[in-house]
Motif scaffolding. Structure first.
Motif, PDB file in Angstrom:
ATOM      1  N   GLU A   1       0.824  -1.196   0.000  1.00  0.00           N
ATOM      2  CA  GLU A   1       0.000   0.000   0.000  1.00  0.00           C
ATOM      3  C   GLU A   1       0.865   1.255   0.000  1.00  0.00           C
ATOM      4  O   GLU A   1       1.968   1.272   0.523  1.00  0.00           O
ATOM      5  CB  GLU A   1      -0.900   0.006   1.244  1.00  0.00           C
ATOM      6  N   GLY A   2       0.350   2.354  -0.571  1.00  0.00           N
ATOM      7  CA  GLY A   2       1.077   3.616  -0.556  1.00  0.00           C
ATOM      8  C   GLY A   2       1.238   4.139   0.853  1.00  0.00           C
ATOM      9  O   GLY A   2       2.316   4.535   1.261  1.00  0.00           O
ATOM     10  N   ILE A   3       0.147   4.168   1.625  1.00  0.00           N
ATOM     11  CA  ILE A   3       0.211   4.488   3.046  1.00  0.00           C
ATOM     12  C   ILE A   3       0.137   3.172   3.799  1.00  0.00           C
ATOM     13  O   ILE A   3      -0.862   2.458   3.724  1.00  0.00           O
ATOM     14  CB  ILE A   3      -0.945   5.410   3.482  1.00  0.00           C
ATOM     15  N   ARG A   4       1.196   2.847   4.496  1.00  0.00           N
ATOM     16  CA  ARG A   4       1.221   1.614   5.266  1.00  0.00           C
ATOM     17  C   ARG A   4       0.824   1.924   6.702  1.00  0.00           C
ATOM     18  O   ARG A   4       1.018   3.044   7.175  1.00  0.00           O
ATOM     19  CB  ARG A   4       2.622   0.998   5.221  1.00  0.00           C
ATOM     20  N   TYR A   5       0.272   0.967   7.399  1.00  0.00           N
ATOM     21  CA  TYR A   5      -0.220   1.226   8.742  1.00  0.00           C
ATOM     22  C   TYR A   5       0.124   0.074   9.668  1.00  0.00           C
ATOM     23  O   TYR A   5       0.406  -1.048   9.250  1.00  0.00           O
ATOM     24  CB  TYR A   5      -1.738   1.436   8.732  1.00  0.00           C
ATOM     25  N   ALA A   6       0.105   0.374  10.959  1.00  0.00           N
ATOM     26  CA  ALA A   6       0.289  -0.646  11.989  1.00  0.00           C
ATOM     27  C   ALA A   6      -0.387  -0.160  13.252  1.00  0.00           C
ATOM     28  O   ALA A   6      -0.454   1.041  13.517  1.00  0.00           O
ATOM     29  CB  ALA A   6       1.767  -0.898  12.249  1.00  0.00           C
ATOM     30  N   TYR A   7      -0.921  -1.092  14.031  1.00  0.00           N
ATOM     31  CA  TYR A   7      -1.464  -0.756  15.337  1.00  0.00           C
ATOM     32  C   TYR A   7      -0.329  -0.474  16.315  1.00  0.00           C
ATOM     33  O   TYR A   7       0.726  -1.098  16.264  1.00  0.00           O
ATOM     34  CB  TYR A   7      -2.276  -1.918  15.907  1.00  0.00           C
TER      35      TYR A   7
END
Length: 524
Positions: free
Chosen positions: A457-463
């Motif tokens: 993904e272009g914007i990667r995320y994590a909790y």
């Protein structure tokens, strides 16, 4: 907060999984490593945007927006800025801060301590803590160059590189009597030393690095010995504290220097830095004298209530808080009473400094407690502190300096995350990285695993606990809007740690120099 789904609206480019901060594996104690590394990146970018970019006089320097002369710059900030730029792995700003100081503040053998808002020198003479911090930064930068981590760089003013200027500073510290012949670190060039000291300047780990770097290295071993000799005589030693100013024999020095307060008989803003500076020696070199001092510090603060008691204290009135009605005006825009604050301060600044003692000599429970307490003063943007005091008081960004407090919180968080490492040792004697502790700021699920699951993904995320870390491949301006189009958060950096407990649908936008990324976030 539950993250229901994150929907990609635009994808651009590949993503690097590393944090922007300097990431050399090391075996230092750590707590909430990923959480604080993301915060370090964002808050450094905030310092650049607020304290460097808006100023044309002394362009490139770190400026103080709320000092007694708002918009000035001091050599202390040159040292702090270069240290933070180094550990933020930002060679561009490391170089620009150094060059700006060389052009505007360098005298014949040291940096003049203050440049006014008009770009002219307002305070002549050396501040020794700045000199030693700049020298250490240059030595470590030279090591990064030799290891191929950074690119070679030649100063436009001096026509030589990092190491040569570090050598110049070290020689000048002795020739201008910033260090006395007996090895006492004086607070200025030919000012103090045998008669009085600012013990918050003492950096024994630095002197051990200097001893190996300097061709006349033995002289720095004397400074290490004198440092611990003087600390042992502090009237606050049994509590692991020092006064802002003192005599080398342990006597009171009176109201000296630039930041004198309480007749220099308090553990206030000058003095509190000793926790961080001595903790570095304990962590990097396993120094027993540093550990003994910090064990007293940790025992004292735990007796007062632990992390929640992080504050400034009196020494003569053993261990009492500063008077409740003492107001500080000078460093919070003296002409604007709406920004004045109380000198008592339970904040990211004080927690960050006391946390270094917990990290160096505490148990896992101590490290976790201080990390969680510091987390209460980080809202996920590009600054430390609370925009609004949740208790209804004035511990908020309006009443913070947005300079000194940001740096000391950064140093504390960089120690907690293991980022503030001995660069030379990490390169010459590589070690397997230790995992460290995790608090409620982190979820049990691996942030790295969560991030990798979204690697395309272009914007990667994590909790991260009740928060989300958003990431893109290069520094970007972040903005989050609710469904009514209202901006609810903003930041700058490669990572953005967003704390939000409200349900709803949000649009996350990250705009870099080369791409624009957009993503919809649904919280329920």
């Amino acid at each position: 907060m539950k993250l229901s789904k994150i929907l990609p609206l635009c994808i651009a480019g590949a993503f690097s999984s590393s944090f922007a901060v300097l990431d050399l594996p090391n075996a230092q104690p750590k707590v909430d490593e990923s959480y604080w590394k993301a915060a370090l990146d964002s808050t450094w970018q905030g310092l650049v945007r607020r304290n460097i970019d808006p100023y044309s006089a002394g362009k490139g320097l770190i400026h103080r927006p709320k000092s007694e002369t708002p918009g000035d710059a001091v050599s202390e900030a040159v040292g702090y800025g270069m240290l933070v730029a180094l550990y933020a792995n930002d060679q561009e700003h490391f170089n620009s801060i150094w060059e700006a100081a060389n052009e505007t503040m360098w005298s014949t053998c040291y940096y003049n301590w203050q440049m006014g808002p008009d770009g002219k020198i307002a305070g002549g003479g050396a501040a020794t803590d700045a000199e030693e911090d700049v020298a250490l930064s240059l030595i470590f930068a030279d090591k990064l160059v030799s290891a191929g981590v950074w690119k070679p760089y030649t100063s436009t003013k001096f026509n030589y590189g990092y190491a040569d200027h570090a050598k110049t500073i070290l020689d000048c510290m002795w020739s201008t009597k910033q260090v006395t012949s007996s090895g006492i670190l004086a607070p200025g060039a030919g000012w103090g030393g045998e008669s009085f000291v600012n013990p918050g300047y003492f950096s024994p780990a630095w002197y051990k690095i200097f001893a190996k770097f300097d061709s006349n290295g033995d002289r720095w071993n004397k400074v290490v010995e004198k440092t611990y000799e003087i600390l042992s005589k502090s009237p606050g030693y049994s509590m692991g504290m020092i006064p802002d100013w003192m005599q080398p024999d342990g006597g009171w020095a009176g109201s000296l220097g630039y930041n004198a307060y309480f007749n220099s008989r308090a553990f206030f803003k000058d003095a509190i830095r000793i926790l961080w500076r001595v903790a570095i020696d304990a962590v990097w070199f396993d120094e027993s004298r540093a550990k003994d001092f910090l064990k007293n510090s940790l025992a004292f603060i735990n007796s007062k209530g632990g992390a929640a008691a992080s504050n400034f204290y009196q020494i003569e009135n053993a261990g009492e808080l500063l008077p409740a009605d003492d107001i500080w005006t000078d460093f919070n825009d003296s002409e604007n009473e709406n920004t004045w604050r109380y000198r008592r301060e339970h904040s990211h600044l004080t927690i960050g400094m006391w946390a270094t003692a917990a990290l160096a000599v505490g148990e896992s429970a101590d490290r976790i407690a201080f990390s969680e307490e510091l987390g209460k003063f980080y809202e996920g943007g590009d600054y430390f502190g609370n925009a609004v005091d949740p208790t209804g008081g004035i511990e908020d960004t309006l009443h913070n300096e947005m300079y000194f407090d940001q740096f000391l919180a950064w140093f504390g968080a960089s120690m907690l995350s293991g980022t503030f490492m001995n660069v030379i040792d990490a390169i010459d004697n590589p070690k397997a990285a230790t995992p460290g502790d995790s608090s409620s700021l982190m979820k049990k699920t691996s942030i790295g695993d969560l991030a990798r699951s979204n690697s395309r993904e272009g914007i990667r995320y994590a909790y991260s606990g009740s928060s989300i870390i958003f990431s893109v491949q290069e520094s970007a301006s972040w903005t989050i809007y609710d469904m009514n189009g209202h901006k609810v958060a903003s930041a700058y950096g490669r990572e953005f740690l967003w704390n939000n407990g409200n349900k709803g649908v949000y649009t996350v936008i990250a705009k870099s120099a080369n791409a624009r990324y957009t993503r919809k976030v649904v919280l329920n």
